[in-house]
Design a protein around this motif. Structure first.
Motif, PDB file in Angstrom:
ATOM      1  N   ALA A   1       6.851  -0.668   8.742  1.00 15.06           N
ATOM      2  CA  ALA A   1       5.567  -1.342   8.915  1.00 15.06           C
ATOM      3  C   ALA A   1       5.111  -2.022   7.628  1.00 15.06           C
ATOM      4  O   ALA A   1       4.043  -2.662   7.618  1.00 15.06           O
ATOM      5  N   GLY A   2       5.889  -1.860   6.547  1.00 12.76           N
ATOM      6  CA  GLY A   2       5.581  -2.580   5.330  1.00 12.76           C
ATOM      7  C   GLY A   2       4.871  -1.786   4.260  1.00 12.76           C
ATOM      8  O   GLY A   2       4.338  -2.372   3.301  1.00 12.76           O
ATOM      9  N   TYR A   3       4.856  -0.465   4.379  1.00  9.68           N
ATOM     10  CA  TYR A   3       4.189   0.351   3.373  1.00  9.68           C
ATOM     11  C   TYR A   3       5.204   0.961   2.416  1.00  9.68           C
ATOM     12  O   TYR A   3       6.355   1.247   2.793  1.00  9.68           O
ATOM     13  N   ALA A   4       4.756   1.190   1.179  1.00 16.22           N
ATOM     14  CA  ALA A   4       5.562   1.950   0.234  1.00 16.22           C
ATOM     15  C   ALA A   4       5.317   3.416   0.517  1.00 16.22           C
ATOM     16  O   ALA A   4       4.176   3.894   0.503  1.00 16.22           O
ATOM     17  N   VAL A   5       6.395   4.145   0.786  1.00 17.83           N
ATOM     18  CA  VAL A   5       6.255   5.514   1.288  1.00 17.83           C
ATOM     19  C   VAL A   5       6.750   6.513   0.243  1.00 17.83           C
ATOM     20  O   VAL A   5       7.842   6.364  -0.327  1.00 17.83           O
ATOM     21  N   ARG A   6       5.926   7.517  -0.005  1.00 16.19           N
ATOM     22  CA  ARG A   6       6.329   8.685  -0.769  1.00 16.19           C
ATOM     23  C   ARG A   6       6.236   9.883   0.165  1.00 16.19           C
ATOM     24  O   ARG A   6       5.500   9.853   1.152  1.00 16.19           O
TER      25      ARG A   6
ATOM     26  N   ARG B   1       0.844  -1.180   0.000  1.00 15.69           N
ATOM     27  CA  ARG B   1       0.000   0.000   0.000  1.00 15.69           C
ATOM     28  C   ARG B   1       0.896   1.252   0.000  1.00 15.69           C
ATOM     29  O   ARG B   1       1.948   1.288   0.650  1.00 15.69           O
ATOM     30  N   VAL B   2       0.461   2.276  -0.725  1.00 18.17           N
ATOM     31  CA  VAL B   2       1.287   3.486  -0.889  1.00 18.17           C
ATOM     32  C   VAL B   2       0.771   4.571   0.058  1.00 18.17           C
ATOM     33  O   VAL B   2      -0.420   4.891   0.068  1.00 18.17           O
ATOM     34  N   VAL B   3       1.693   5.130   0.842  1.00 12.71           N
ATOM     35  CA  VAL B   3       1.367   6.197   1.780  1.00 12.71           C
ATOM     36  C   VAL B   3       2.187   7.432   1.412  1.00 12.71           C
ATOM     37  O   VAL B   3       3.404   7.349   1.243  1.00 12.71           O
ATOM     38  N   LEU B   4       1.497   8.551   1.283  1.00 11.30           N
ATOM     39  CA  LEU B   4       2.158   9.835   1.014  1.00 11.30           C
ATOM     40  C   LEU B   4       2.259  10.599   2.326  1.00 11.30           C
ATOM     41  O   LEU B   4       1.253  10.945   2.943  1.00 11.30           O
ATOM     42  N   VAL B   5       3.490  10.884   2.751  1.00 10.57           N
ATOM     43  CA  VAL B   5       3.743  11.607   3.993  1.00 10.57           C
ATOM     44  C   VAL B   5       4.062  13.059   3.637  1.00 10.57           C
ATOM     45  O   VAL B   5       5.000  13.330   2.886  1.00 10.57           O
ATOM     46  N   VAL B   6       3.301  13.980   4.200  1.00 14.72           N
ATOM     47  CA  VAL B   6       3.467  15.407   3.908  1.00 14.72           C
ATOM     48  C   VAL B   6       3.784  16.127   5.209  1.00 14.72           C
ATOM     49  O   VAL B   6       2.945  16.212   6.112  1.00 14.72           O
TER      50      VAL B   6
END
Length: 577
Positions: A468-473, A446-451
């Motif tokens: 935690a296993g997420y794809a992070v942008r 799952r892709v998470v965008l951190v702003v």
């Protein structure tokens, strides 16, 4: 009439008006003048009416008058002569003229007097009176000529002064115009030089980022331990931030890729009202003045929204609480050449203006506002690329920008966009369906965008989520997050910091809700304003994580949001064609 011979052949006789009631005295006077070899023509009158008519005619050279007359006195005759012909000499010839009377007569305008007992003096008195009269006439003529000369000279001086003033004004105008052109040329050369520099830097950085991003992708295939993959994700996020920065540099240097289509700016502005009101945070009111028959603009629909939002945020930062933000659209026909390099050339434009009642821009700052990385904001409050991006976008679109500002009163930024020709269908920015499942395999993370604008906090957040296993942008600002989603909207969750310069978390969430409604929202903040958060339907406290993180609160809430929702078709902001 008594004629006396002329002393010389061809000499005109003296014309004498004689006021005398005695025939004997008249004959005697004529004889005296004849003996003196004076050529005269005597006109003798006796009555008041005859004298009045003769003086009114004014055709005599001299007047000789007795003082004592049967019908009226000599002083009355003098007054009549001075009234009718003041330039003709008047000489009393009387046998009863006393000294006191003679003095009084001279005071009243008589030229001279002669007693009848001394008529031998009469020729000399006549000649002297005529000489004085001629001198007086000549003096009067000279004075008049001098006055005429002075008036003519004053007129010539005034005309010459006016000519010199006009020439000086024209010269000053030419000097000012030359200085303006030189300033515009220097500014154009400076911006062109900076544009070439930034374009070259952006090109080289894009090459470097391409190598970095490509190798990160290769390494991800070969690395399997979580720690290394987390580091690679951080490197990928940094590369993406660099790509967004170079995109802004390319916008300034007019090298970005635009897709201009006919756009109705009124619809664009009206659709942004909620977003703009959220961006104001309730501190300022928003007014819109939209021209009903606005021409369609030939412009990139996605970029113009960012431009308006960028200008609105700048305006908000320049105003105190209670200010007013005004957005105006208008049809504009320009005929004059641009006064500054950023202004548009003559032509037809659809104009959108963003005006504020803020502090205004000083002249020394105004000269540099379009330079990239130039900012007067505090460190961390602005990148200095906002107006540079506006300038580059407007110029590359074929228009221009004009700033009208007064210190202490406010600023108006007018963006001129070329009028779309023909009857082309208007472009509307509307949701376009993008199926995330087509972009990723079912086994993908799952892709998470951190702003978050704080890089240290963002590093902590991205590290924990990657572990935690997420794809992070990641993105360092609200605008950067929106630009990242426009480039790739395949994101399941946006983790937003609430307090950020420019667009805060609620404002970013408002944009995401309107353009990418399938993306879930989670706020991370140390002092969340729940009143502001209530503007966005975030689903209660389960959508807010307090700083500092307590235990696994962040991971638990992210998992709760993502695991209870299936992978749905995502609505991404795009161009409907």
């Amino acid at each position: 009439m008594v004629e006396a011979r002329a002393p010389e052949d061809g000499a005109a006789p003296l014309r004498i008006l004689l006021l005398e009631d005695s025939d004997l005295d008249a004959e005697l006077l004529g004889a005296v003048l004849e003996d003196a070899d004076l050529a005269v023509a005597l006109d003798r009158v006796i009555s008041r009416d005859a004298f009045a008519a003769a003086t009114a005619a004014g055709c005599h050279d001299i007047i000789l008058a007795d003082y004592v007359l049967p019908a009226f006195d000599g002083m009355s005759a003098l007054a009549m002569a001075r009234a009718h012909c003041p330039e003709i000499p008047f000489v009393f010839v009387s046998g009863t003229l006393g000294e006191d009377v003679a003095v009084e007569a001279l005071k009243n305008g008589a030229t001279d007097y002669v007693t009848k007992q001394r008529l031998d003096r009469l020729p000399r008195v006549i000649l002297r009176a005529l000489s004085e009269a001629r001198a007086h006439v000549l003096r009067r003529q000279a004075e008049q000529a001098l006055r005429d000369l002075n008036e003519s000279l004053e007129q010539r001086v005034a005309e010459r002064t006016r000519e010199l003033a006009e020439a000086n004004t024209a010269l000053q105008h030419q000097i000012a115009e030359r200085e303006r052109i030189e300033d515009a040329l220097r500014q154009a050369q400076r911006l062109e030089a900076v544009g070439q520099l930034t374009s070259g830097v952006a090109h080289d950085f894009n090459n470097l980022l391409t190598v970095i991003a490509g190798n990160i992708e290769f390494l991800e295939r070969a690395v399997f331990d979580d720690r290394s993959r987390r580091r690679l994700e951080m490197m990928r996020g940094a590369a993406e931030r660099g790509a967004r920065l170079t995109a802004q540099l390319l916008a300034f240097s007019r090298r970005q890729k635009l897709e201009p289509v006919p756009v109705q700016l009124n619809r664009t502005v009206a659709s942004m009202r909620d977003l703009l009101q959220s961006s104001m945070g309730g501190s300022s009111r928003i007014e819109m003045t939209l021209q009903p028959d606005l021409w369609p603009a030939l412009v990139d629909a996605t970029q113009i929204e960012l431009i308006i939002l960028n200008l609105a945020i700048n305006a908000r930062d320049a105003m105190a609480v209670g200010g007013c933000l005004t957005i105006e659209t208008a049809n504009v026909r320009l005929t004059s050449p641009p006064a500054r390099v950023e202004e548009p050339n003559p032509g037809e434009y659809a104009m959108v203006a963003v005006s504020d009642t803020g502090t205004g821009i000083p002249a020394e700052v105004l000269a540099r506002v379009f330079e990239p990385f130039f900012t007067t904001k505090e460190v961390g409050k602005g990148s200095g690329l906002g107006l540079a991006q506006v300038y580059g976008f407007a110029k590359q679109s074929g228009g221009g920008v004009r700033i009208d500002t007064r210190v202490g009163e406010g600023t108006s930024v007018r963006v001129y966009l070329p009028r779309a020709a023909g009857e082309a269908a208007l472009h509307e920015l509307r949701p376009a369906l993008a199926d995330v499942s087509l972009a990723r395999d079912a086994s993908d993370k799952r892709v998470v965008l951190v702003v978050d604008d704080d890089s240290a906090v963002r590093d902590i957040t991205t590290t924990r989520l990657a572990e935690a296993g997420y794809a992070v942008r990641e993105a360092g600002s609200g605008l950067a997050a929106i630009q990242a989603l426009e480039a790739d909207a395949a994101v399941d969750l946006a983790v937003l910091d609430f307090a950020m310069p420019g667009m805060n978390g609620v404002e970013v969430a408002t944009v995401i809700r309107s353009r990418w409604p399938a993306i879930q929202i989670l706020f991370v903040t140390g002092y969340a304003d729940h009143t502001a958060l209530s503007q966005v339907d975030v689903g209660g406290d389960d959508r807010v994580v307090q700083k500092p993180f307590r235990g696994e609160d962040l991971e638990r809430k992210v998992a709760s949001i993502l695991e209870r929702r299936p992978r749905l078709t995502l609505v991404a902001g795009g161009a409907g064609r």
